[in-house]
Design an enzyme around this catalytic site. Structure first.
Site, PDB file in Angstrom:
ATOM      1  N   THR A 121     -25.894 102.340  31.026  1.00  0.00           N
ATOM      2  CA  THR A 121     -25.662 103.201  29.865  1.00  0.00           C
ATOM      3  C   THR A 121     -24.468 102.726  29.037  1.00  0.00           C
ATOM      4  O   THR A 121     -23.502 102.179  29.595  1.00  0.00           O
ATOM      5  CB  THR A 121     -25.377 104.639  30.347  1.00  0.00           C
ATOM      6  OG1 THR A 121     -24.877 105.400  29.242  1.00  0.00           O
ATOM      7  CG2 THR A 121     -24.340 104.700  31.446  1.00  0.00           C
ATOM      8  N   TYR A 145     -20.029 110.600  34.728  1.00  0.00           N
ATOM      9  CA  TYR A 145     -21.336 109.965  34.539  1.00  0.00           C
ATOM     10  C   TYR A 145     -21.161 108.465  34.286  1.00  0.00           C
ATOM     11  O   TYR A 145     -21.743 107.623  34.985  1.00  0.00           O
ATOM     12  CB  TYR A 145     -22.077 110.632  33.374  1.00  0.00           C
ATOM     13  CG  TYR A 145     -23.314 109.873  32.958  1.00  0.00           C
ATOM     14  CD1 TYR A 145     -24.389 109.728  33.822  1.00  0.00           C
ATOM     15  CD2 TYR A 145     -23.388 109.268  31.696  1.00  0.00           C
ATOM     16  CE1 TYR A 145     -25.516 109.008  33.443  1.00  0.00           C
ATOM     17  CE2 TYR A 145     -24.513 108.551  31.318  1.00  0.00           C
ATOM     18  CZ  TYR A 145     -25.569 108.425  32.195  1.00  0.00           C
ATOM     19  OH  TYR A 145     -26.675 107.708  31.828  1.00  0.00           O
TER      20      TYR A 145
END
Ligand code: UDP
Length: 337
Positions: A121, A145
């Site tokens: 990501t 995250y």
């Protein structure tokens, strides 16, 4: 193992994983889907792909599956993806994203799987000082995250340095849209992503859309993102697999178009596609949002020869809206699950 070998797709019943499972299917490749169905749905994956409900961190299960089905590669999508949840429950993210990936690597080594494509990501970059963001931008994730995914990237790189094991990590920018043939799309019951929320509002499933911050230092005051069509993203995974199968070696690549759209531009596009205005209201900034995240997308084009075919916002938005219409027309239980 070569192109006749199967590909184990973890999280293959989820949003991105199911698109990749379909892309493998369309390319005539065998996919084996492993998903714990915590967020995915069995029917989103191709019906002819063997499906196993289970945990991608179960070393015995993964090694057995890989041997039984002759898997030569893993594509790893299973994991948790909501930034705000990662802030509230970091341990969940370090387990579901980091620890599970570590165990999956062990399973690969045990089963002799040498190829791995990892779902990473742009959150590994945090709040970069400038855009576009190249792969060599300093890695300073600003939430659990992003850290949980960056740790996984590092584990994979270390495993690649130590073993006969190679990995392409793809750092996704903002993935949106749905399969052009209506076979799969996003089903999350509590959407947090802008395009899905706006499409739900356009279809009357929510009252309106809040803009999280209109006072950013951007032309219209709202945040800018690089939205990527999920079908193009799926193609990038197949190109990454081919790269590994051709002996190309480990890589880390951004997956974005290098084009930014503001929140207001996205909402205007949804209004255009839906043919009706949205009830839009201003709201405070959302904690942790970066002002502008746009990929420098040169490397993936150069190295993988990736040529996205859906790289405009109108195409992304209309496919997302079309999927929402399908969901609305589906059984109530399916639409809400
Ligand atoms: N956003 C918004 N309203 C919403 C959802 C998102 O204004 O209801 C904004 C959000 O603040 C960000 C952009 O839209 O600037 C994209 O957010 P999203 O959650 O889709 O993806 P993220 O960039 O956080 O991964």
């Amino acid at each position: 193992m070569n192109e006749t070998s199967a590909v184990l797709v973890t999280g293959g019943a989820g949003y991105i994983g199911s698109h990749v499972a379909w892309a493998l299917h369309d390319a005539g490749r065998r996919a084996v889907v492993l998903d714990d169905l915590s967020a995915g749905r069995r029917e989103l994956a191709p019906a002819d792909a063997p499906f196993v409900e289970g945990d991608a961190g179960d070393i015995g299960l993964v090694a057995r599956l890989a041997r039984d089905h002759g898997c030569g590669a893993v594509m790893h999508f299973a994991g948790s993806i909501v930034v705000s949840e990662s802030v509230a429950k970091p341990e969940l993210y370090f387990r579901n994203n980091t620890a599970v990936t570590g165990r999956l690597v062990e399973a690969c080594l045990e089963a002799g799987i040498e190829r791995f494509v990892y779902s990473s990501t742009a959150a590994v970059y945090g709040q970069p000082e400038s855009v576009p963001i190249g792969e060599d931008t300093p890695l300073r994730p600003i939430n659990p995250y992003g850290r949980s995914k960056l740790m996984s990237e590092w584990m994979l790189a270390d495993a690649a340095a130590a073993h006969r094991f190679e990995c392409v990590s793809l750092r996704y920018f903002n993935v949106a849209g749905a399969d052009g043939r209506g076979r799969t799309g996003q089903v999350s019951p509590a959407a947090t992503h802008l395009i899905k929320i706006a499409c739900e509002a356009a279809l009357g499933r929510r009252d309106g859309v809040e803009i999280y911050g209109e006072d950013y230092d951007t032309p219209d005051g709202t945040c800018i993102r690089d939205y990527v069509h999920v079908t193009d993203l799926a193609d990038a995974h197949l190109a990454a697999l081919k790269h590994l199968e051709g002996g190309g070696g480990s890589l880390t690549l951004n997956c974005g178009y290098g084009k930014g759209a503001s929140v207001r531009q996205v909402l205007a596009e949804v209004e255009d596609a839906a043919g009706r205005p949205l009830a839009v209201s201003g709201a405070p900034r959302r904690p942790g949002d970066a002002v502008s995240l746009v990929a420098d997308a040169a490397r993936i084009r150069d190295v993988l020869g990736w040529r996205p075919g859906n790289d405009d916002l109108a195409t992304i938005v209309s496919s997302a809206l079309e999927w929402e219409r399908r969901l609305q027309g589906a059984q109530p239980a399916a639409a809400e699950a």
